[in-house]
Design an enzyme around this catalytic site. Sequence first.
Site, PDB file in Angstrom:
ATOM      1  N   CYS A   1      10.534   5.237   5.769  1.00 58.00           N
ATOM      2  CA  CYS A   1       9.287   4.636   5.258  1.00 58.00           C
ATOM      3  C   CYS A   1       9.385   3.107   5.274  1.00 58.00           C
ATOM      4  CB  CYS A   1       9.064   5.178   3.845  1.00 58.00           C
ATOM      5  SG  CYS A   1       8.012   4.199   2.788  1.00 58.00           S
TER       6      CYS A   1
ATOM      7  N   CYS B   1       8.652   1.251   2.008  1.00 54.13           N
ATOM      8  CA  CYS B   1       9.757   1.477   1.061  1.00 54.13           C
ATOM      9  C   CYS B   1      10.870   0.472   1.312  1.00 54.13           C
ATOM     10  CB  CYS B   1      10.331   2.888   1.214  1.00 54.13           C
ATOM     11  SG  CYS B   1       9.153   4.207   0.878  1.00 54.13           S
TER      12      CYS B   1
END
Length: 122
Positions: A30, A33
Amino acid sequence: MATVELTTANFDEVTEQPGIVLVDFWADWCGPCKRFAPIYERSSEKHEDVVFGKVDTEAQQDLAVRYGIQSIPTIMAVRDGVVVFAQPGMLPESALESLIEQVQALDMEDVRKQLADHEHSH
């Protein structure tokens, strides 16, 4: 304080303690993230009284399912064992700081009362 890796084995033990626990639900693939990680780390250095936990949703799918995590990163705040905030999306540093201040300012008696009222009305 550095971040703490949370797993199904230690999650309840960590989040049920008195005080504030932030949880960052993330995964290796991600992008947002990965951009959020250094912000989260910096914040953890500033707030030694707050536990900064991280849940790798790939490794800990049970926790992601348990909390209905549908998009990551999701930031969750737990105070005295009660989930008081959960929101998907990357937070800028100022918003993360603001969230911590708001959670610190909560009147937990009031929060528990609202939860009890909510449970009775269903």
